[in-house]
Write a protein that holds these residues in place. Structure first.
Motif, PDB file in Angstrom:
ATOM      1  N   LYS A  65       0.868  -1.172   0.000  1.00  0.00           N
ATOM      2  CA  LYS A  65       0.000   0.000   0.000  1.00  0.00           C
ATOM      3  C   LYS A  65       0.907   1.224   0.000  1.00  0.00           C
ATOM      4  O   LYS A  65       1.871   1.269   0.758  1.00  0.00           O
ATOM      5  CB  LYS A  65      -0.933   0.010   1.210  1.00  0.00           C
ATOM      6  N   ASP A  66       0.585   2.191  -0.851  1.00  0.00           N
ATOM      7  CA  ASP A  66       1.406   3.403  -0.978  1.00  0.00           C
ATOM      8  C   ASP A  66       2.874   3.060  -1.226  1.00  0.00           C
ATOM      9  O   ASP A  66       3.780   3.635  -0.632  1.00  0.00           O
ATOM     10  CB  ASP A  66       1.273   4.292   0.271  1.00  0.00           C
ATOM     11  N   SER A  67       3.108   2.061  -2.080  1.00  0.00           N
ATOM     12  CA  SER A  67       4.444   1.603  -2.483  1.00  0.00           C
ATOM     13  C   SER A  67       5.262   1.021  -1.342  1.00  0.00           C
ATOM     14  O   SER A  67       6.478   0.916  -1.433  1.00  0.00           O
ATOM     15  CB  SER A  67       5.224   2.738  -3.158  1.00  0.00           C
ATOM     16  N   LYS A  68       4.611   0.650  -0.255  1.00  0.00           N
ATOM     17  CA  LYS A  68       5.315   0.043   0.879  1.00  0.00           C
ATOM     18  C   LYS A  68       4.698  -1.322   1.188  1.00  0.00           C
ATOM     19  O   LYS A  68       3.490  -1.499   1.118  1.00  0.00           O
ATOM     20  CB  LYS A  68       5.220   0.939   2.106  1.00  0.00           C
ATOM     21  N   ILE A  69       5.562  -2.243   1.596  1.00  0.00           N
ATOM     22  CA  ILE A  69       5.098  -3.579   1.925  1.00  0.00           C
ATOM     23  C   ILE A  69       4.214  -3.537   3.173  1.00  0.00           C
ATOM     24  O   ILE A  69       4.506  -2.826   4.119  1.00  0.00           O
ATOM     25  CB  ILE A  69       6.290  -4.560   2.120  1.00  0.00           C
ATOM     26  N   THR A  70       3.107  -4.287   3.140  1.00  0.00           N
ATOM     27  CA  THR A  70       2.259  -4.415   4.329  1.00  0.00           C
ATOM     28  C   THR A  70       2.282  -5.845   4.871  1.00  0.00           C
ATOM     29  O   THR A  70       2.134  -6.044   6.064  1.00  0.00           O
ATOM     30  CB  THR A  70       0.804  -4.003   4.031  1.00  0.00           C
ATOM     31  N   LEU A  71       2.474  -6.822   3.980  1.00  0.00           N
ATOM     32  CA  LEU A  71       2.472  -8.214   4.429  1.00  0.00           C
ATOM     33  C   LEU A  71       3.089  -9.112   3.370  1.00  0.00           C
ATOM     34  O   LEU A  71       2.865  -8.919   2.171  1.00  0.00           O
ATOM     35  CB  LEU A  71       1.027  -8.683   4.688  1.00  0.00           C
ATOM     36  N   TYR A  72       3.856 -10.099   3.839  1.00  0.00           N
ATOM     37  CA  TYR A  72       4.342 -11.187   2.999  1.00  0.00           C
ATOM     38  C   TYR A  72       3.669 -12.461   3.484  1.00  0.00           C
ATOM     39  O   TYR A  72       3.500 -12.656   4.689  1.00  0.00           O
ATOM     40  CB  TYR A  72       5.856 -11.409   3.154  1.00  0.00           C
ATOM     41  N   GLU A  73       3.324 -13.349   2.570  1.00  0.00           N
ATOM     42  CA  GLU A  73       2.861 -14.686   2.915  1.00  0.00           C
ATOM     43  C   GLU A  73       3.716 -15.682   2.152  1.00  0.00           C
ATOM     44  O   GLU A  73       3.916 -15.531   0.950  1.00  0.00           O
ATOM     45  CB  GLU A  73       1.397 -14.900   2.507  1.00  0.00           C
ATOM     46  N   LEU A  74       4.202 -16.683   2.845  1.00  0.00           N
ATOM     47  CA  LEU A  74       4.991 -17.738   2.218  1.00  0.00           C
ATOM     48  C   LEU A  74       4.224 -19.042   2.366  1.00  0.00           C
ATOM     49  O   LEU A  74       3.798 -19.394   3.469  1.00  0.00           O
ATOM     50  CB  LEU A  74       6.363 -17.855   2.888  1.00  0.00           C
ATOM     51  N   PHE A  75       4.031 -19.749   1.238  1.00  0.00           N
ATOM     52  CA  PHE A  75       3.261 -20.986   1.203  1.00  0.00           C
ATOM     53  C   PHE A  75       4.169 -22.154   0.833  1.00  0.00           C
ATOM     54  O   PHE A  75       4.916 -22.065  -0.131  1.00  0.00           O
ATOM     55  CB  PHE A  75       2.178 -20.924   0.105  1.00  0.00           C
ATOM     56  N   GLY A  76       4.066 -23.234   1.581  1.00  0.00           N
ATOM     57  CA  GLY A  76       4.703 -24.493   1.215  1.00  0.00           C
ATOM     58  C   GLY A  76       3.593 -25.532   1.136  1.00  0.00           C
ATOM     59  O   GLY A  76       2.816 -25.687   2.081  1.00  0.00           O
ATOM     60  N   ILE A  77       3.487 -26.199   0.012  1.00  0.00           N
ATOM     61  CA  ILE A  77       2.456 -27.224  -0.157  1.00  0.00           C
ATOM     62  C   ILE A  77       3.178 -28.549  -0.360  1.00  0.00           C
ATOM     63  O   ILE A  77       4.031 -28.668  -1.244  1.00  0.00           O
ATOM     64  CB  ILE A  77       1.531 -26.912  -1.347  1.00  0.00           C
ATOM     65  N   VAL A  85      -1.053 -30.798   1.706  1.00  0.00           N
ATOM     66  CA  VAL A  85      -1.199 -29.998   2.920  1.00  0.00           C
ATOM     67  C   VAL A  85      -0.558 -28.643   2.641  1.00  0.00           C
ATOM     68  O   VAL A  85       0.548 -28.574   2.113  1.00  0.00           O
ATOM     69  CB  VAL A  85      -0.502 -30.673   4.124  1.00  0.00           C
ATOM     70  N   VAL A  86      -1.276 -27.568   2.988  1.00  0.00           N
ATOM     71  CA  VAL A  86      -0.768 -26.210   2.802  1.00  0.00           C
ATOM     72  C   VAL A  86      -0.306 -25.689   4.160  1.00  0.00           C
ATOM     73  O   VAL A  86      -1.048 -25.748   5.137  1.00  0.00           O
ATOM     74  CB  VAL A  86      -1.851 -25.277   2.231  1.00  0.00           C
ATOM     75  N   ARG A  87       0.914 -25.177   4.185  1.00  0.00           N
ATOM     76  CA  ARG A  87       1.427 -24.506   5.381  1.00  0.00           C
ATOM     77  C   ARG A  87       1.754 -23.071   4.993  1.00  0.00           C
ATOM     78  O   ARG A  87       2.394 -22.841   3.968  1.00  0.00           O
ATOM     79  CB  ARG A  87       2.644 -25.232   5.919  1.00  0.00           C
ATOM     80  N   VAL A  88       1.301 -22.127   5.830  1.00  0.00           N
ATOM     81  CA  VAL A  88       1.428 -20.708   5.509  1.00  0.00           C
ATOM     82  C   VAL A  88       2.076 -19.974   6.675  1.00  0.00           C
ATOM     83  O   VAL A  88       1.726 -20.202   7.831  1.00  0.00           O
ATOM     84  CB  VAL A  88       0.045 -20.068   5.233  1.00  0.00           C
ATOM     85  N   ARG A  89       2.973 -19.080   6.339  1.00  0.00           N
ATOM     86  CA  ARG A  89       3.563 -18.156   7.317  1.00  0.00           C
ATOM     87  C   ARG A  89       3.336 -16.740   6.826  1.00  0.00           C
ATOM     88  O   ARG A  89       3.474 -16.451   5.643  1.00  0.00           O
ATOM     89  CB  ARG A  89       5.048 -18.400   7.473  1.00  0.00           C
ATOM     90  N   HIS A  90       3.009 -15.873   7.772  1.00  0.00           N
ATOM     91  CA  HIS A  90       2.783 -14.463   7.471  1.00  0.00           C
ATOM     92  C   HIS A  90       3.905 -13.643   8.106  1.00  0.00           C
ATOM     93  O   HIS A  90       4.305 -13.916   9.237  1.00  0.00           O
ATOM     94  CB  HIS A  90       1.436 -14.007   8.042  1.00  0.00           C
ATOM     95  N   PHE A  91       4.362 -12.646   7.368  1.00  0.00           N
ATOM     96  CA  PHE A  91       5.440 -11.794   7.851  1.00  0.00           C
ATOM     97  C   PHE A  91       5.066 -10.325   7.667  1.00  0.00           C
ATOM     98  O   PHE A  91       4.580  -9.927   6.601  1.00  0.00           O
ATOM     99  CB  PHE A  91       6.737 -12.063   7.070  1.00  0.00           C
ATOM    100  N   LYS A  92       5.329  -9.536   8.675  1.00  0.00           N
ATOM    101  CA  LYS A  92       5.168  -8.081   8.601  1.00  0.00           C
ATOM    102  C   LYS A  92       6.405  -7.512   7.924  1.00  0.00           C
ATOM    103  O   LYS A  92       7.402  -8.229   7.728  1.00  0.00           O
ATOM    104  CB  LYS A  92       5.047  -7.501  10.010  1.00  0.00           C
ATOM    105  N   PRO A  93       6.389  -6.205   7.606  1.00  0.00           N
ATOM    106  CA  PRO A  93       7.617  -5.592   7.074  1.00  0.00           C
ATOM    107  C   PRO A  93       8.809  -5.903   7.989  1.00  0.00           C
ATOM    108  O   PRO A  93       8.662  -5.999   9.211  1.00  0.00           O
ATOM    109  CB  PRO A  93       7.280  -4.095   7.079  1.00  0.00           C
ATOM    110  N   GLY A  94       9.971  -6.090   7.388  1.00  0.00           N
ATOM    111  CA  GLY A  94      11.157  -6.476   8.139  1.00  0.00           C
ATOM    112  C   GLY A  94      11.243  -7.975   8.339  1.00  0.00           C
ATOM    113  O   GLY A  94      12.091  -8.468   9.079  1.00  0.00           O
ATOM    114  N   LEU A  95      10.356  -8.727   7.670  1.00  0.00           N
ATOM    115  CA  LEU A  95      10.255 -10.183   7.806  1.00  0.00           C
ATOM    116  C   LEU A  95      10.053 -10.619   9.255  1.00  0.00           C
ATOM    117  O   LEU A  95      10.603 -11.614   9.718  1.00  0.00           O
ATOM    118  CB  LEU A  95      11.452 -10.904   7.184  1.00  0.00           C
TER     119      LEU A  95
END
Length: 162
Positions: A65-77, A85-95
């Motif tokens: 949003k506004d050219s800045k990261i708000t969230l990363y999601e990493l998926f391993g299936i 099985v889907v495994r998900v991790r969520h990361f804020k800015p700065g990982l």
């Protein structure tokens, strides 16, 4: 007579067990392979998914949003005996991880058909639908039970990057 009920019970148990453990394959998710873009909460969202290879595939989503990261999601299936099985991790800015180190979100396979796969979050009455809606579009939708039926609401709509 007792033998009849024993056989009937074994047949019923066999049928119930086969229904209780749906099977699917990692290849059922091949339709999401690629580079995808959309919008979410007023900002761009981007997803990249690898092709299913061996017993796994991987993907990520980046929200901005506004050219800045708000969230990363990493998926391993990963393929298991019960299906993908889907495994998900969520990361804020700065990982900065949102889930505990040893507790990614975990989704088990429910069903799949051509261009469609459904998973259910472990420990929650939440389902996630991955669905191809057009040749170059797929959607991730969230489902909850209402009046005994699963009702899905689109969360992300992606178009293939050409």
């Amino acid at each position: 007579m007792n033998r009849f009920f024993l056989i009937l019970g074994l047949v019923f148990a066999s049928l119930t067990a086969s229904r209780a453990q749906p099977s699917g394959h990692i290849s059922d998710l091949a339709f999401i392979e690629g580079h995808w873009q959309g919008t979410h909460n007023g900002g761009p969202i981007e997803a990249v998914w690898s092709a299913p290879t061996g017993d796994n595939m991987i993907g990520f989503i980046r929200m901005m949003k506004d050219s800045k990261i708000t969230l990363y999601e990493l998926f391993g299936i990963e393929q298991t005996e019960q299906g993908p099985v889907v495994r998900v991790r969520h990361f804020k800015p700065g990982l900065i991880a949102q889930e505990d180190k040893d507790k990614p979100d975990h989704y088990t396979f429910v069903e799949a058909s051509k261009g469609r796969a459904v998973f259910e979050k472990t420990g929650d009455a939440l389902r996630v639908l991955y669905e191809k809606r057009a040749a170059d579009q797929f959607v991730i939708a969230l489902g909850r039970q209402q009046d005994g039926k699963w009702v899905f609401k689109d969360l992300f709509t992606f178009n293939r990057v050409k």
